[in-house]
Design a protein around this motif. Structure first.
Motif, short mmCIF file in Angstrom:
data_model
loop_
_atom_site.label_atom_id
_atom_site.label_comp_id
_atom_site.label_asym_id
_atom_site.label_seq_id
_atom_site.Cartn_x
_atom_site.Cartn_y
_atom_site.Cartn_z
N GLN A 619 0.84 -1.19 0.00
CA GLN A 619 0.00 0.00 0.00
C GLN A 619 0.88 1.25 0.00
O GLN A 619 1.76 1.39 0.84
N PRO A 620 0.65 2.17 -0.94
CA PRO A 620 1.47 3.39 -0.98
C PRO A 620 1.29 4.25 0.26
O PRO A 620 2.23 4.86 0.77
N GLU A 621 0.04 4.34 0.74
CA GLU A 621 -0.30 4.98 1.99
C GLU A 621 -1.36 4.12 2.67
O GLU A 621 -2.13 3.44 2.00
N ILE A 622 -1.40 4.16 3.98
CA ILE A 622 -2.40 3.38 4.69
C ILE A 622 -3.79 3.96 4.40
O ILE A 622 -3.96 5.17 4.31
N VAL A 623 -4.77 3.09 4.23
CA VAL A 623 -6.12 3.54 3.92
C VAL A 623 -6.78 4.15 5.16
O VAL A 623 -6.36 3.90 6.29
N SER A 624 -7.83 4.91 4.91
CA SER A 624 -8.56 5.58 6.00
C SER A 624 -9.59 4.64 6.60
O SER A 624 -10.79 4.92 6.62
N GLY A 625 -9.13 3.52 7.09
CA GLY A 625 -10.04 2.53 7.65
C GLY A 625 -9.33 1.21 7.85
O GLY A 625 -8.15 1.16 8.16
N HIS A 626 -10.04 0.13 7.61
CA HIS A 626 -9.51 -1.20 7.89
C HIS A 626 -8.82 -1.79 6.66
O HIS A 626 -9.22 -1.53 5.53
N THR A 627 -7.80 -2.57 6.88
CA THR A 627 -6.88 -2.94 5.81
C THR A 627 -7.14 -4.30 5.17
O THR A 627 -6.57 -4.61 4.12
N ALA A 628 -7.98 -5.15 5.76
CA ALA A 628 -8.18 -6.49 5.21
C ALA A 628 -8.82 -6.43 3.83
O ALA A 628 -8.35 -7.07 2.88
N GLY A 629 -9.92 -5.68 3.70
CA GLY A 629 -10.61 -5.59 2.41
C GLY A 629 -9.72 -5.07 1.29
O GLY A 629 -9.65 -5.68 0.22
N PRO A 630 -9.04 -3.94 1.49
CA PRO A 630 -8.12 -3.47 0.45
C PRO A 630 -7.04 -4.48 0.09
O PRO A 630 -6.65 -4.60 -1.07
N THR A 631 -6.55 -5.25 1.09
CA THR A 631 -5.52 -6.25 0.81
C THR A 631 -6.07 -7.38 -0.06
O THR A 631 -5.40 -7.86 -0.98
N ILE A 632 -7.31 -7.80 0.22
CA ILE A 632 -7.94 -8.82 -0.62
C ILE A 632 -8.10 -8.30 -2.04
O ILE A 632 -7.83 -9.02 -3.03
N ALA A 633 -8.52 -7.05 -2.18
CA ALA A 633 -8.70 -6.46 -3.51
C ALA A 633 -7.37 -6.33 -4.25
O ALA A 633 -7.30 -6.53 -5.47
N ILE A 634 -6.30 -5.98 -3.52
CA ILE A 634 -4.97 -5.93 -4.14
C ILE A 634 -4.61 -7.29 -4.73
O ILE A 634 -4.09 -7.39 -5.84
N ALA A 635 -4.91 -8.35 -3.98
CA ALA A 635 -4.59 -9.70 -4.47
C ALA A 635 -5.44 -10.06 -5.68
O ALA A 635 -4.95 -10.73 -6.61
N GLU A 636 -6.70 -9.65 -5.69
CA GLU A 636 -7.54 -9.91 -6.86
C GLU A 636 -6.97 -9.22 -8.10
O GLU A 636 -6.90 -9.80 -9.18
N MET A 637 -6.53 -7.97 -7.92
CA MET A 637 -5.94 -7.25 -9.04
C MET A 637 -4.62 -7.88 -9.47
O MET A 637 -4.34 -8.03 -10.67
N ALA A 638 -3.82 -8.28 -8.49
CA ALA A 638 -2.53 -8.90 -8.80
C ALA A 638 -2.72 -10.18 -9.62
O ALA A 638 -1.95 -10.45 -10.55
N ALA A 639 -3.73 -10.97 -9.25
CA ALA A 639 -3.98 -12.20 -10.00
C ALA A 639 -4.27 -11.90 -11.46
O ALA A 639 -3.78 -12.59 -12.36
N ASP A 640 -5.04 -10.84 -11.72
CA ASP A 640 -5.32 -10.47 -13.10
C ASP A 640 -4.06 -9.96 -13.81
O ASP A 640 -3.84 -10.24 -15.00
N LEU A 641 -3.24 -9.19 -13.10
CA LEU A 641 -1.99 -8.70 -13.70
C LEU A 641 -1.09 -9.86 -14.10
O LEU A 641 -0.46 -9.84 -15.16
N ILE A 642 -1.02 -10.87 -13.23
CA ILE A 642 -0.16 -12.03 -13.51
C ILE A 642 -0.70 -12.82 -14.70
O ILE A 642 0.06 -13.21 -15.61
N LYS A 643 -2.00 -13.05 -14.72
CA LYS A 643 -2.59 -13.79 -15.84
C LYS A 643 -2.39 -13.05 -17.16
O LYS A 643 -2.15 -13.65 -18.20
N GLU A 644 -2.50 -11.74 -17.08
CA GLU A 644 -2.30 -10.91 -18.28
C GLU A 644 -0.87 -11.03 -18.79
O GLU A 644 -0.62 -11.04 -20.00
N GLU A 645 0.08 -11.14 -17.85
CA GLU A 645 1.49 -11.19 -18.22
C GLU A 645 1.88 -12.52 -18.84
O GLU A 645 2.78 -12.58 -19.68
N TYR A 646 1.21 -13.60 -18.41
CA TYR A 646 1.57 -14.93 -18.91
C TYR A 646 0.41 -15.49 -19.71
O TYR A 646 -0.20 -16.47 -19.33
#
Length: 646
Positions: A619-646
């Motif tokens: 996370q570039p900066e900590i979110v204004s709230g709880h961090t679990a949800g944003p972390t799950i969303a980061i992983a969802e986006m990362a999975a798409d980035l990886i699939k796109e790359e390969y």
């Protein structure tokens, strides 16, 4: 300071009788098992890796005993990656987790029991170095050591931060390729992708912006008391609006009943439970090693990550497994920078201090560590408003109440055992605006009631979160709070300007790193937190919450007179008692290299190949709230980035 580490753990308000809790989880544990045998997916280190130092074994690397992706850590984000990557049958994935599965652990399934994981074998049991801003106290840092990571042991509060937080993430990338994907407009689809919102018959809530098909069930299935209802009304009485949903594009300001990661059956929804289902575990292209500690990422001469070394115990054999495509660090805001440093990626001064060969100098590793700090104000209540009678019985009537609560949970999945302690959340601005002027006043650092530095991500975003609980505690529930009836209003500093570091104590991968969040080392942070404490006192003395309190009870542990003290007196009390809210982030942040970044907008580590980071540390900066949800969303986006790359 260290005496508390070795003292006997005290039973607290959430410390339910172990036998009763275990019984309550039995049905779920049994239902999680397949009725038919499935392929083995949980492995030991020696069943997967090749012994390090065995030349014949290491030189006999074959495609069939390596993986495309080796995920280091089985935490909140890792479970998302394990699921999403292995839905591609051509991807062979290995997850290496230091802990074990939480499926058979009752405290990881029953919401009210989560504190029972703390300071056990299911906890990394980290402590900070002495904090100058907190009277030189060493503060405990619970990080759940289990598949699902902290999603298996947190307080189950579903919150995504403010939309402007993500716009700020994108702006910090200064036009780098892919930056706009992290702005709210682009990132919103991942915040929704992981979620299935389940409406609750008693809580009207618009569903237009809620996820409808994701693995993670959210809703309002936690226990809710008259204390929570009174808190909402008292917030409204002083000008904090009641909003039905703080997780939409309209923003997060206002007070609401806390949405949770609890399913309609009253069970915790960790990312292990949601993503690592029986069907996913049965996939032939996924394997999971539990009880193994990654000690090092190995690189070739071209600075490409080619695999990892791992072991089950300090003096045991070390094993190696190769990664054909990538090593993905998903070990969290503490362990991720530690593993990078141990592997030769980080500030040269830090590596040379411990005689670690430099693979690539990267100054940002372990820097810019940020966490939310919280101060808990405790108030005495009249009989009947404290849920301790269900969870910590002291007499025959209370024991009967607890027995009923256990029966209710076992039969219906409802009742007091579904409490997650914090029943409501209110997001406010105290650095400026009407509330800021009311609770700030003029000081050396402010003029006209406004803090001179605005650390928020936008004018419509909060800097403080207030929460209410029909319980009271000290030291995260590990010290006796011997008040028969009490409640808590918690004040959380959402946008701290203090930031710290994760560094090595030694080159020994089994030695815990040095954690220094530098809490309350700026005037801004202390001033905002003091204002929040005054707001908590105001709420406690505003109807209808005021009528719940028993003003006749006097005890040193109680805070109903705290609001009458001077700023200096409140500041000293805050420094003596403030604690972590368990949200460490930003220690391997996504930013430009010249700004101390560790990963780019595709979460790839600068200066090396085949290495990506996917967890809260980016996370570039900590979110204004709880961090679990944003972390799950980061992983969802990362999975798409990886699939796109390969």
């Amino acid at each position: 300071m260290r005496r508390s580490r070795t003292s006997t753990k005290v039973n607290t308000a959430l410390a339910i009788g172990a036998a009763a809790v275990a019984v309550g989880a039995t049905a779920y544990a049994l239902s999680s098992k397949s009725s038919s045998k499935t392929a083995k997916t949980f492995f030991k280190a020696n069943e997967i890796g090749r012994p390090v130092g065995d030349q014949d074994s290491e030189s006999s690397s074959k495609d069939d005993d390596e993986f495309d992706f080796v995920i280091v850590g089985g935490g909140t984000a890792a479970m998302v990656l394990a699921n999403r990557l292995t839905d591609r049958s051509d991807f062979k994935v290995l997850v290496i987790e230091a802990g074990n599965s939480g499926r058979g652990v009752s405290a990881a399934r029953i919401p009210a029991a989560f504190s029972q994981l703390q300071r056990t074998q299911h906890d990394w049991s980290y402590w900070t170095v002495p904090q100058k801003g907190c009277n030189n106290r060493e503060l405990p840092w619970t990080r759940t050591k289990m598949l699902g990571g902290c999603s298996s042991g947190n307080a189950l509060m579903f919150h995504l931060g403010a939309p402007e937080d993500y716009d700020k993430w994108a702006r910090l990338q200064k036009g780098a390729d892919g930056a706009e994907g992290w702005a709210y407009k682009g990132f919103k689809k991942y915040l929704q992708k992981f979620e299935t919102f389940v409406p609750h018959p008693e809580v009207p809530c618009p569903t237009e912006e809620r996820g409808k098909t994701g693995p993670v069930k959210t809703g309002y299935f936690g226990f809710f008391t008259d204390t929570g209802k009174a808190f909402i009304s008292s917030c409204e009485a002083i000008g904090i609006p009641h909003v039905p949903d703080v997780n939409t594009s309209k923003g997060t300001m206002g007070v609401t009943r806390t949405p949770t990661y609890i399913d309609p059956q009253g069970r915790r929804v960790s990312t292990e439970a949601a993503y690592l289902t029986r069907e996913v575990l049965a996939r032939p292209n996924l394997k999971v090693v539990c009880g193994a500690h990654v000690t090092k990422i190995r690189f070739n001469d071209s600075k490409r990550a080619v695999g990892v070394e791992f072991a089950e115990k300090k003096d045991g054999p070390v094993y190696f497994i190769g990664a054909r495509k990538e090593v993905i660090l998903s070990a969290g805001a503490v362990n991720t920078p530690q593993i990078l440093l141990l592997s030769g990626i980080g500030p040269e001064s830090e590596l040379s201090k411990h005689s670690i060969p430099v693979i690539h100098p990267l100054p940002g590793v372990g820097q810019h560590l940020v966490d939310h700090i919280v101060f808990n104000s405790s108030f005495p209540t009249r009989p009947g408003y404290h849920t301790g009678r269900f969870l910590r019985p002291k007499n025959a009537w209370q024991k009967l109440s607890m027995a009923r609560a256990v029966a209710q949970y076992m039969i219906n999945g409802t009742g007091p055992l579904t409490t997650h302690t914090q029943e409501c959340m209110a997001f406010v601005r105290l650095g400026d605006g009407e509330l800021g002027r009311k609770f700030g006043g003029a000081s050396d650092e402010s003029e006209g009631g406004e803090v001179m530095e605005d650390s928020t991500s936008g004018k419509g975003t909060p800097d403080v979160e207030m929460m209410v609980s029909p319980l009271a505690w000290r030291d995260h529930g590990h010290k006796i709070f011997d008040i028969p009836e009490a409640m808590t209003i918690s004040t959380t500093l959402l946008r701290p300007t203090s930031n710290g570091t994760v560094t090595l104590k030694s080159a020994d991968p089994w030695e815990k790193p040095l954690i220094d969040p530098c809490y309350l080392t700026t005037k801004h942070d202390m001033e905002i937190l003091v204002r929040g404490v005054r707001l908590a006192h105001e709420l406690a003395n505003t109807e209808p919450l005021k009528s719940i309190l028993d003003q006749s009870v006097q005890h040193p542990l109680l805070d109903h007179a705290l609001g009458t003290k001077s700023n200096a007196e409140i500041e000293e009390i805050v420094r003596s008692r403030a604690e972590t809210l368990y949200h460490p982030s930003c220690s391997a942040r996504m930013a430009l290299l010249e700004d101390g970044g560790v990963v780019d907008t595709r979460l790839q580590v600068y200066g090396v190949q085949g290495l990506r980071i996917v967890d809260a540390s980016v996370q570039p900066e900590i979110v204004s709230g709880h961090t679990a949800g944003p972390t799950i969303a980061i992983a969802e986006m990362a999975a798409d980035l990886i699939k796109e790359e390969y």
